[in-house]
Scaffold this active site. Sequence first.
Site, PDB file in Angstrom:
ATOM      1  N   GLY A 107      11.276  -3.288 -11.115  1.00  0.00           N
ATOM      2  CA  GLY A 107      11.367  -3.830 -12.475  1.00  0.00           C
ATOM      3  C   GLY A 107      12.531  -4.760 -12.728  1.00  0.00           C
ATOM      4  N   THR A 108      13.284  -5.097 -11.686  1.00  0.00           N
ATOM      5  CA  THR A 108      14.453  -5.959 -11.919  1.00  0.00           C
ATOM      6  C   THR A 108      14.049  -7.338 -12.459  1.00  0.00           C
ATOM      7  OG1 THR A 108      14.372  -6.434  -9.560  1.00  0.00           O
ATOM      8  CG2 THR A 108      16.101  -4.948 -10.290  1.00  0.00           C
ATOM      9  N   GLY A 109      12.960  -7.891 -11.912  1.00  0.00           N
ATOM     10  CA  GLY A 109      12.524  -9.240 -12.326  1.00  0.00           C
ATOM     11  C   GLY A 109      12.079  -9.267 -13.773  1.00  0.00           C
ATOM     12  N   CYS A 110      11.261  -8.272 -14.145  1.00  0.00           N
ATOM     13  CA  CYS A 110      10.772  -8.187 -15.533  1.00  0.00           C
ATOM     14  C   CYS A 110      11.961  -8.029 -16.477  1.00  0.00           C
ATOM     15  CB  CYS A 110       9.850  -6.979 -15.711  1.00  0.00           C
ATOM     16  SG  CYS A 110       8.475  -6.950 -14.562  1.00  0.00           S
ATOM     17  N   LYS A 134      15.975 -16.489  -8.257  1.00  0.00           N
ATOM     18  CA  LYS A 134      16.757 -15.274  -8.015  1.00  0.00           C
ATOM     19  C   LYS A 134      16.912 -15.065  -6.506  1.00  0.00           C
ATOM     20  CE  LYS A 134      13.521 -13.538 -10.470  1.00  0.00           C
ATOM     21  NZ  LYS A 134      12.576 -12.651 -11.173  1.00  0.00           N
ATOM     22  N   THR A 189      14.974  -0.488  -7.286  1.00  0.00           N
ATOM     23  CA  THR A 189      15.087  -1.792  -7.950  1.00  0.00           C
ATOM     24  C   THR A 189      13.757  -2.226  -8.574  1.00  0.00           C
ATOM     25  OG1 THR A 189      14.614  -2.838  -5.825  1.00  0.00           O
ATOM     26  CG2 THR A 189      16.932  -2.636  -6.443  1.00  0.00           C
TER      27      THR A 189
HETATM   28  O1  PXL Z   1       7.683  -6.770 -11.210  1.00  0.00           O
HETATM   29  C1  PXL Z   1       6.528  -7.415 -11.438  1.00  0.00           C
HETATM   30  C2  PXL Z   1       5.547  -6.670 -12.279  1.00  0.00           C
HETATM   31  C3  PXL Z   1       5.105  -7.263 -13.425  1.00  0.00           C
HETATM   32  N1  PXL Z   1       4.196  -6.690 -14.242  1.00  0.00           N
HETATM   33  C4  PXL Z   1       3.682  -5.492 -13.943  1.00  0.00           C
HETATM   34  C5  PXL Z   1       4.084  -4.840 -12.805  1.00  0.00           C
HETATM   35  C6  PXL Z   1       5.046  -5.434 -11.940  1.00  0.00           C
HETATM   36  C7  PXL Z   1       5.481  -4.745 -10.742  1.00  0.00           C
HETATM   37  O2  PXL Z   1       5.129  -3.667 -10.434  1.00  0.00           O
HETATM   38  O3  PXL Z   1       3.572  -3.654 -12.523  1.00  0.00           O
HETATM   39  C8  PXL Z   1       2.670  -4.886 -14.845  1.00  0.00           C
END
Ligand code: PXL
Length: 270
Positions: A210-213, A176, A208
């Site tokens: 949580g965008t990756g999750c 990404k 932004t």
């Molecule tokens: O964005 C990665 C991520 C993954 N998992 C948990 C998170 C985060 C970012 O804060 O808290 C539990």
Amino acid sequence: MKPLAKILIIAGSDSSGGAGIQADIKTVTALGCYAMTAVTAITAQNTTGVKSIVAIPPKEIANQVLFTIKDIKPDAIKIGMLHSVDVIKNVINCLKKIRTKKIVLDPVMIAKGGAKLINNKAIEVLEKKLIKQSFLITPNIPEAEVLSKMKINTQEDMIYAGSILINKGAKNVLIKGGHLKSRFVRDVLINKKEIKIFKNKRIESKNTHGTGCTLSSAITTYLACGKTINKACELGIKYVNQAIGSNMNYGEGHGPINHLTSVSLNKGFK
Ligand code: PXL
């Protein structure tokens, strides 16, 4: 409506609801599918940062996965935060007992505010063992730099780093590009057959978290529904971009994106 497919999520909890397993459940649900979970860790956090992280015992993570899938079979699996070697080894053992090969690994390392979500030994095991078990890995630039052991400054670097990860046994890699400073964001999908660049206008926002999750869950969901890897990535990126664009602006820090942009409520529920 009936859920279109069933997704198992193995990830950490984000109490603020923007990232982690909460983002994953919302994404899978908003895209019309059924979410199941195995919680790997509990984080106490809000939009300004992470206060604490509590690990779930690896055996208990395996129990969540194995007892759940014994009963309801997932069509695809999304893996997020795995903080220790023991957790990764347990998850790998679990994966051997699951029939679906649609496994998406988001190699989560650092939260938006800078908190470390995985230890160094675990990164090594993830790189040497878990990448091979996955159908797709979705590192951002800093994660791709750690895994490929090279600096990434350009799109060419992204492609080269991706090819290093393919040589390490990854089947598909989506790097990404959001961390590179440019007006357009380029995400690079690479496998043994092709290189595909997804080019989208950058949506400026501080919100932004949580965008990756969200992206990895959206792609997992589309794969579960039978989309090709290219289509799943294209649609996943589109979903995340809409979610960023909707900008709810919750909290004082990096606020969550809006997972509900794809959802419309029936009249009867208003
Ligand atoms: O964005 C990665 C991520 C993954 N998992 C948990 C998170 C985060 C970012 O804060 O808290 C539990």
